[in-house]
Design a protein around this motif. Sequence first.
Motif, PDB file in Angstrom:
ATOM      1  N   GLU A 133       0.841  -1.209   0.000  1.00  0.00           N
ATOM      2  CA  GLU A 133       0.000   0.000   0.000  1.00  0.00           C
ATOM      3  C   GLU A 133       0.871   1.252   0.000  1.00  0.00           C
ATOM      4  O   GLU A 133       0.607   2.201  -0.732  1.00  0.00           O
ATOM      5  CB  GLU A 133      -0.931   0.006   1.223  1.00  0.00           C
ATOM      6  N   PHE A 134       1.899   1.257   0.788  1.00  0.00           N
ATOM      7  CA  PHE A 134       2.815   2.397   0.856  1.00  0.00           C
ATOM      8  C   PHE A 134       3.477   2.623  -0.501  1.00  0.00           C
ATOM      9  O   PHE A 134       3.532   3.750  -1.007  1.00  0.00           O
ATOM     10  CB  PHE A 134       3.882   2.173   1.940  1.00  0.00           C
ATOM     11  N   ASP A 135       4.010   1.538  -1.094  1.00  0.00           N
ATOM     12  CA  ASP A 135       4.682   1.645  -2.387  1.00  0.00           C
ATOM     13  C   ASP A 135       3.735   2.134  -3.470  1.00  0.00           C
ATOM     14  O   ASP A 135       4.125   2.918  -4.337  1.00  0.00           O
ATOM     15  CB  ASP A 135       5.300   0.298  -2.775  1.00  0.00           C
ATOM     16  N   GLN A 136       2.470   1.681  -3.439  1.00  0.00           N
ATOM     17  CA  GLN A 136       1.479   2.134  -4.418  1.00  0.00           C
ATOM     18  C   GLN A 136       1.185   3.619  -4.255  1.00  0.00           C
ATOM     19  O   GLN A 136       1.053   4.345  -5.239  1.00  0.00           O
ATOM     20  CB  GLN A 136       0.195   1.309  -4.311  1.00  0.00           C
TER      21      GLN A 136
END
Length: 121
Positions: A114-117
Amino acid sequence: MAECQRFVVDCPSRLLFDQLADKWSMMVLAVLDPGPMRFNSIKRHLEGVTQKALTQCLRRLERNGLLTRRVIPASPVAVEYEISPLGRSLQVPFKALYNWTVVNLDQVEEARQEFDQRLAA
């Protein structure tokens, strides 16, 4: 010794915490949990560790009283490492931390994705 109120640079507990939470220390103590081992046996259990990094880690753990080092008078001379009683007192919290990583790995991986997205958007 008084407890440090902040994580100041010269706080002795900060240095010890840093040494315990470094890249290899907890893994070395986990590898040695079943019993004494020689250097090369420890190294075989820790994929990716260099001889230099393992030597430094073992010395730090021995200096902090968490390991004992025993010279075996053989030909050639061998060295065996074992968790000291003080080091054994860390096994319960280390095992709890390890179990936490296993139990929560899926949630951590989801959070990473989620963070990377969000970062990519």
